[in-house]
Design a protein around this motif. Structure first.
Motif, PDB file in Angstrom:
ATOM      1  N   ASP A   1      -5.161  -9.413  12.651  1.00 53.98           N
ATOM      2  CA  ASP A   1      -4.314  -8.231  12.826  1.00 53.98           C
ATOM      3  C   ASP A   1      -2.872  -8.641  13.150  1.00 53.98           C
ATOM      4  O   ASP A   1      -1.920  -8.142  12.548  1.00 53.98           O
ATOM      5  N   LYS A   2      -2.745  -9.602  14.049  1.00 55.52           N
ATOM      6  CA  LYS A   2      -1.413 -10.054  14.469  1.00 55.52           C
ATOM      7  C   LYS A   2      -0.660 -10.670  13.288  1.00 55.52           C
ATOM      8  O   LYS A   2       0.524 -10.389  13.065  1.00 55.52           O
ATOM      9  N   ALA A   3      -1.355 -11.514  12.540  1.00 57.44           N
ATOM     10  CA  ALA A   3      -0.706 -12.167  11.393  1.00 57.44           C
ATOM     11  C   ALA A   3      -0.241 -11.139  10.372  1.00 57.44           C
ATOM     12  O   ALA A   3       0.845 -11.236   9.807  1.00 57.44           O
ATOM     13  N   LEU A   4      -1.073 -10.130  10.138  1.00 50.71           N
ATOM     14  CA  LEU A   4      -0.721  -9.124   9.125  1.00 50.71           C
ATOM     15  C   LEU A   4       0.437  -8.237   9.580  1.00 50.71           C
ATOM     16  O   LEU A   4       1.188  -7.722   8.771  1.00 50.71           O
ATOM     17  N   ARG A   5       0.572  -8.073  10.867  1.00 52.06           N
ATOM     18  CA  ARG A   5       1.671  -7.234  11.361  1.00 52.06           C
ATOM     19  C   ARG A   5       3.006  -7.968  11.290  1.00 52.06           C
ATOM     20  O   ARG A   5       4.064  -7.366  11.432  1.00 52.06           O
ATOM     21  N   ASN A   6       2.960  -9.274  11.095  1.00 47.44           N
ATOM     22  CA  ASN A   6       4.204 -10.053  11.019  1.00 47.44           C
ATOM     23  C   ASN A   6       4.802 -10.094   9.618  1.00 47.44           C
ATOM     24  O   ASN A   6       5.803 -10.748   9.398  1.00 47.44           O
ATOM     25  N   VAL A   7       4.164  -9.470   8.665  1.00 44.59           N
ATOM     26  CA  VAL A   7       4.697  -9.542   7.291  1.00 44.59           C
ATOM     27  C   VAL A   7       4.948  -8.155   6.724  1.00 44.59           C
ATOM     28  O   VAL A   7       4.340  -7.177   7.135  1.00 44.59           O
ATOM     29  N   ASN A   8       5.866  -8.142   5.771  1.00 46.87           N
ATOM     30  CA  ASN A   8       6.110  -6.891   5.060  1.00 46.87           C
ATOM     31  C   ASN A   8       5.217  -6.870   3.834  1.00 46.87           C
ATOM     32  O   ASN A   8       5.220  -7.826   3.063  1.00 46.87           O
ATOM     33  N   PRO A   9       4.474  -5.799   3.626  1.00 49.46           N
ATOM     34  CA  PRO A   9       3.546  -5.780   2.490  1.00 49.46           C
ATOM     35  C   PRO A   9       4.274  -5.900   1.158  1.00 49.46           C
ATOM     36  O   PRO A   9       5.302  -5.279   0.945  1.00 49.46           O
ATOM     37  N   GLY A  10       3.727  -6.725   0.297  1.00 43.48           N
ATOM     38  CA  GLY A  10       4.253  -6.839  -1.060  1.00 43.48           C
ATOM     39  C   GLY A  10       5.587  -7.529  -1.166  1.00 43.48           C
ATOM     40  O   GLY A  10       6.220  -7.508  -2.200  1.00 43.48           O
ATOM     41  N   SER A  11       6.039  -8.186  -0.108  1.00 49.34           N
ATOM     42  CA  SER A  11       7.391  -8.740  -0.157  1.00 49.34           C
ATOM     43  C   SER A  11       7.418 -10.254  -0.338  1.00 49.34           C
ATOM     44  O   SER A  11       8.448 -10.866  -0.238  1.00 49.34           O
ATOM     45  N   VAL A  12       6.272 -10.867  -0.567  1.00 53.73           N
ATOM     46  CA  VAL A  12       6.253 -12.324  -0.689  1.00 53.73           C
ATOM     47  C   VAL A  12       6.760 -12.727  -2.075  1.00 53.73           C
ATOM     48  O   VAL A  12       6.080 -12.566  -3.080  1.00 53.73           O
TER      49      VAL A  12
ATOM     50  N   THR B   1       0.849  -1.174   0.000  1.00 51.99           N
ATOM     51  CA  THR B   1       0.000   0.000   0.000  1.00 51.99           C
ATOM     52  C   THR B   1       0.892   1.234   0.000  1.00 51.99           C
ATOM     53  O   THR B   1       1.983   1.210   0.558  1.00 51.99           O
ATOM     54  N   ASP B   2       0.417   2.267  -0.658  1.00 51.91           N
ATOM     55  CA  ASP B   2       1.226   3.488  -0.700  1.00 51.91           C
ATOM     56  C   ASP B   2       1.298   4.149   0.681  1.00 51.91           C
ATOM     57  O   ASP B   2       2.237   4.861   0.999  1.00 51.91           O
ATOM     58  N   GLU B   3       0.248   3.892   1.453  1.00 49.86           N
ATOM     59  CA  GLU B   3       0.230   4.502   2.780  1.00 49.86           C
ATOM     60  C   GLU B   3       1.083   3.679   3.741  1.00 49.86           C
ATOM     61  O   GLU B   3       1.495   2.581   3.429  1.00 49.86           O
ATOM     62  N   ASP B   4       1.308   4.241   4.899  1.00 52.43           N
ATOM     63  CA  ASP B   4       2.061   3.534   5.914  1.00 52.43           C
ATOM     64  C   ASP B   4       1.290   2.273   6.328  1.00 52.43           C
ATOM     65  O   ASP B   4       0.131   2.346   6.743  1.00 52.43           O
ATOM     66  N   TYR B   5       1.961   1.151   6.201  1.00 56.25           N
ATOM     67  CA  TYR B   5       1.281  -0.139   6.396  1.00 56.25           C
ATOM     68  C   TYR B   5       0.686  -0.269   7.799  1.00 56.25           C
ATOM     69  O   TYR B   5      -0.463  -0.670   7.972  1.00 56.25           O
ATOM     70  N   GLU B   6       1.504   0.064   8.792  1.00 58.98           N
ATOM     71  CA  GLU B   6       1.036  -0.068  10.180  1.00 58.98           C
ATOM     72  C   GLU B   6      -0.202   0.795  10.396  1.00 58.98           C
ATOM     73  O   GLU B   6      -1.156   0.401  11.059  1.00 58.98           O
ATOM     74  N   GLN B   7      -0.144   1.964   9.785  1.00 60.95           N
ATOM     75  CA  GLN B   7      -1.265   2.905   9.948  1.00 60.95           C
ATOM     76  C   GLN B   7      -2.539   2.345   9.299  1.00 60.95           C
ATOM     77  O   GLN B   7      -3.630   2.468   9.845  1.00 60.95           O
ATOM     78  N   VAL B   8      -2.347   1.738   8.134  1.00 64.54           N
ATOM     79  CA  VAL B   8      -3.492   1.144   7.437  1.00 64.54           C
ATOM     80  C   VAL B   8      -4.116   0.043   8.293  1.00 64.54           C
ATOM     81  O   VAL B   8      -5.337  -0.056   8.446  1.00 64.54           O
ATOM     82  N   LEU B   9      -3.251  -0.765   8.900  1.00 68.21           N
ATOM     83  CA  LEU B   9      -3.760  -1.838   9.764  1.00 68.21           C
ATOM     84  C   LEU B   9      -4.490  -1.265  10.972  1.00 68.21           C
ATOM     85  O   LEU B   9      -5.561  -1.760  11.353  1.00 68.21           O
ATOM     86  N   ASP B  10      -3.903  -0.209  11.554  1.00 69.10           N
ATOM     87  CA  ASP B  10      -4.550   0.431  12.720  1.00 69.10           C
ATOM     88  C   ASP B  10      -5.953   0.893  12.348  1.00 69.10           C
ATOM     89  O   ASP B  10      -6.925   0.641  13.050  1.00 69.10           O
ATOM     90  N   GLN B  11      -6.024   1.574  11.202  1.00 73.85           N
ATOM     91  CA  GLN B  11      -7.323   2.124  10.765  1.00 73.85           C
ATOM     92  C   GLN B  11      -8.329   0.999  10.491  1.00 73.85           C
ATOM     93  O   GLN B  11      -9.497   1.084  10.866  1.00 73.85           O
TER      94      GLN B  11
END
Lengths: 624, 218
Positions: free
Chosen positions: A266-277, A165-175
């Motif tokens: 939420d926990k699972a998504l915070r353990n990965v870097n977006p787009g890096s798989v 995501t172009d936005e900050d990943y952590e922030q997107v998850l928080d929202q």
């Protein structure tokens, strides 16, 4: 594989639609246990075809592309590379992590789901690949040496497809979490304020609660199939509104189940870097501690929406896919000897119809509880199909009720229309996947597709060689599945068909040990004749004057089977036509092979070969 | 003098056509091979636009390379139109099948136009303009080998040793030595002394890529 947001919307609509049409609770399923197989001695891998240096260089690059998707690593092939055994080279290449991706690519090919590329232009894996969890699990298992045949399992872990995501990943998850929890709270709040719970009011809000619950996942940076995977978490309100369940909707209880799962997500998504798989080994898995998760099934919306059922096809499209993709059964319409009795209203009593329906209908029966969009109607009074037809549940599933005292359902993988002992019967989709896992036909299909994938779809494969490779796979898999599958790949990579840089598609280059070309019948069918026919039709005992063990220029003419009538050689066309007639007749006293079981695959191979040869002969005759 | 490019097309097109032709059956051959033959021979499928794009990206161009960009599409989406004609997996409901894998006049013309465009771009290594330098990026070693070729001009200046490194990089080991040598000799012998280096480089790249060994699945 690209489906994007349109699919997401379709999926949501489908879930809502089919949830809305469920009825009252009913039936239960039964399970079949499976015994582990006994291990046997494993044959060694043989490298019996030596290459020249030039051939080896060609092979090294080709093998590297097949196994890792890349050219041979060094620009110039070293002396050491040339001297190293090919088995050793393959073994080393299979340690490259890209091998896991290639296995995934092959698995998708096997399932008929192969995209042009499993990767995006950025080099990351296509997020939509999680719609084939069986392909992912199996590739991961093979690479890590745990196994492989999970490819044939129904249920799998919940893989997550995280997109950048172009936005900050952590922030997107928080929202996303804040928004999801807001929705949960608003639903809880509404239901707790309703002193007298009124279904009509609850379900007719301006923005219906049922629909609102599906919004929960829309802001998470994961792609399409999450809605489907987790839709069940939030489907409870919808089920209540649709009348699927009579239990009053309790917002607080519902929230108690939903919130832990949201936290797990939420926990699972915070353990990965977006787009890096970039490797199948890196797909994150949803924390298994979310215990109430429904198993992730390979029979997902993608499967069901693409294979709709109707009041006329009765799940046959779904059955056809299973037969084609897992059993390599293209449903070539070959007449069968009709069973003595049919269920009255089955579309299968005519022999020409029966040629497909004898196996198609029982296979379709595994899906009998699944209505439109694959929704499970086992608990409902009525079943709603994709064409919007509504049918009484008992009447609908009654089409598969067995007349035999031995089993409740006429459901299974049918090998023989006349000999029930050859068939694998079952009832549920779980049974189906157990049958798939244990069937030799499926292993043979896997080997055949592996050969097509690594060599070429158009390359002819000797039927005895295919049989040999399948035997090896089955034997070795009893000891070690992963090793057995890698060995099968290795054998194909060592084959002449693969190693030579200019092969003819209509010629066989590889045979089972001990088999030589000589005057064997054409390689597509030689082993089939050997297995089923030559005990009665050989040189010493040519029953009916026909010797099916040889293929030679009889009497100076074109190659054919020695076939004599009144001491004169019968023409090739007449011989082939006679064989074709005998393998397709519905008269069981004349049908060949007499009292010997022949598999669908073998019979179809014979049928195709005979009809092709006769057609060519006819065309050549017309050209003359 | 007939342009070498025209000659390349003629020779290679013949190669493709013969690849695709089903030969008559050889009923009376005397080796042990014919007895194992079955029905008509079929050509292998094209590698398809995506794999060719990936190979060019790996061997010749750069990470951003996308063959589809030459026809205003992307090789990485499933919504292609022109690229579909060059072979690729395409959905038929749930199942994906390889479509358009066999050579025909239309897709051969398309392959020719596409690979000519790629070859012309490579030719610009010889005449680097500001615009081309900004737009085009190549694999380092490949660019260096092409640059060496650029400075060889005139009859007899270019030898097999100059052409082979470029051909090797494009074809890797896809092509048998005998065939690669034939392509090299064909290019050296057909070289026009007055030909502009960028055009010659372009011809070399086209000859290597518009080639059954490069385009068809091994």
């Amino acid at each position: 594989m690209k489906v994007s947001r349109t699919f997401r919307v379709t999926a949501l609509v489908a879930i809502i639609l089919w949830t809305a049409q469920c009825g009252e609770e009913k039936k239960k399923k039964k399970k079949i246990s499976e015994k582990p197989e006994v291990s046997e001695e494993v044959d060694p891998l043989v490298e019996d075809y030596k290459l020249t240096d030039e051939e080896k260089i060609f092979w090294l690059n080709k093998a590297s592309r097949s196994i890792t998707g890349k050219d041979w690593p060094s620009d110039k092939v070293s002396e050491g590379d040339l001297e190293k055994s090919r088995v050793e080279t393959i073994d080393e290449l299979m340690k490259d992590e890209e091998f896991a991706n290639r296995v995934l690519d092959f698995n998708l090919y096997f399932l008929g789901l192969k995209p042009n590329s499993i990767k995006t232009s950025r080099g990351t894996l296509d997020p939509d690949l999680i719609s084939a969890p069986n392909a992912i699990t199996s590739a991961r298992d093979l690479y890590s040496g745990r196994g492989y045949f999970s490819l044939f399992d129904l249920n799998h872990p919940h893989y997550l497809d995280v997109y950048s995501t172009d936005e900050d990943y952590e922030q997107v998850l928080d929202q996303a979490m804040i928004h999801a929890k807001d929705i949960v709270e608003s639903i809880v709040s509404y239901t707790s304020q309703t002193t007298t719970f009124q279904k009509a009011v609850f379900c007719s809000e301006d923005q219906p609660i049922a629909e609102r619950s599906f919004e929960i996942f829309t802001e998470f940076p994961v792609s399409n199939y999450l809605d489907e995977t987790f839709g069940f978490i939030t489907s409870e309100p919808a089920q209540y509104c649709s009348g699927t369940t009579t239990t009053p909707f309790d917002g607080a209880t519902w929230a108690g189940k939903v919130l832990p799962k949201l936290d797990a997500l939420d926990k699972a998504l915070r353990n990965v870097n977006p787009g890096s798989v970039t490797s199948v080994m890196d797909f994150p898995i949803l924390d298994a501690s979310a215990k109430e998760l429904k198993p992730n099934s390979m029979l997902n919306l993608r499967f069901f929406l693409n294979l709709p059922n109707s009041s006329t096809n009765y799940n046959r499209r779904r059955a056809s896919y299973i037969l084609k993709r897992y059993f390599c059964d293209d449903l070539t319409p070959i007449n069968v000897v009709a069973p003595q009795s049919h269920a009255e209203d089955k579309h299968a009593s005519d022999p020409s119809c029966q040629s497909c329906h004898y196996k198609l209908d029982p296979m379709a029966g595994f899906f009998r509880e699944r209505g439109g969009a694959g929704f499970d109607f086992s608990q409902a009074m009525e079943i709603v199909l994709d064409d919007q037809t509504t049918i009484d549940h008992d009447v609908y599933v009654g089409h598969w009720r067995s007349g035999s005292p031995d089993r409740e359902w006429e459901v299974g993988y049918i090998r023989s229309a006349t000999d029930e002992s050859m068939n694998s019967y079952g009832s549920t989709l779980e049974d189906l996947f157990k049958i798939i896992r244990s069937s030799r036909e499926v292993k043979q299909c896997l080997v055949k597709r592996m050969f097509s994938y690594l060599v070429s779809e158009k390359q002819t494969m000797d039927s005895g060689y295919l049989n040999y490779l399948t035997d090896q796979l089955e034997t070795e898999a009893k000891e070690d599945e992963a090793k057995a599958v890698k060995n099968t790949m290795t054998r194909i990579l060592l084959s002449k068909s693969y190693s030579q840089n200019s092969v003819k598609s209509n010629q066989c280059y590889d045979y089972a040990p001990g088999e030589i070309a000589g005057n064997r019948p054409p390689c597509e069918v030689a082993a089939i004749f050997e297995r089923h026919c030559t005990s009665c039709h050989n040189a010493k005992n040519a029953s009916g004057g026909l010797n099916l063990a040889e293929w030679s220029a009889v009497g100076g003419g074109e190659p054919s089977f020695p076939h004599k009538k009144a001491n004169a050689q019968v023409s090739k066309d007449d011989t082939l036509a006679s064989i074709l007639e005998r393998i397709t007749t519905t008269n069981k006293d004349k049908r060949m092979p007499l009292n010997i079981f022949i598999s669908s695959a073998d019979n179809e191979a014979l049928f195709r070969w005979l009809t092709k040869n006769l057609q060519e002969s006819k065309t050549e005759g017309e050209e003359r | 003098m007939i342009s070498i490019r025209v000659a390349i097309i003629a020779v290679l097109a013949l190669g493709f056509v013969s690849c695709g032709r089903a030969p008559k059956k050889h009923h009376h051959q005397k080796t042990s091979v014919p007895l194992t033959e079955v029905a008509n021979e079929e050509p292998a499928n094209f590698r398809g636009y995506l794999e060719v794009s990936e190979i060019l990206k790996e061997r010749v161009m750069n990470k951003e390379f996308d063959l589809g960009s030459y026809v205003g599409e992307s090789a990485y989406t499933n919504y292609d139109k022109v690229l579909d004609l060059l072979g690729g997996y395409k959905s038929t409901g749930l199942e994906e099948e390889f479509r358009n894998g066999t050579a025909n006049p239309l897709n051969m013309l398309l392959w020719f136009k596409l690979l000519s465009a790629v070859a012309d771009d490579v030719g610009q290594i010889c005449e680097p303009t500001e615009e081309a330098t900004a737009k085009l990026k190549f694999e380092d070693e490949f660019a260096a080998n092409v640059a060496k070729l650029c400075v060889k001009q005139g009859e007899g200046a270019v030898g097999l040793d100059d052409i082979n490194p470029v051909l090797d990089q494009i074809l890797a080991s896809d092509v048998p030595e005998e065939e690669r040598l034939a392509i090299s000799e064909f290019l050296v012998e057909g070289l026009d002394a007055d030909q502009v280096p960028s055009e010659f480089v372009s011809d070399v790249v086209l000859a290597a890529s518009f080639n059954p060994y490069f385009l068809i699945q091994q």
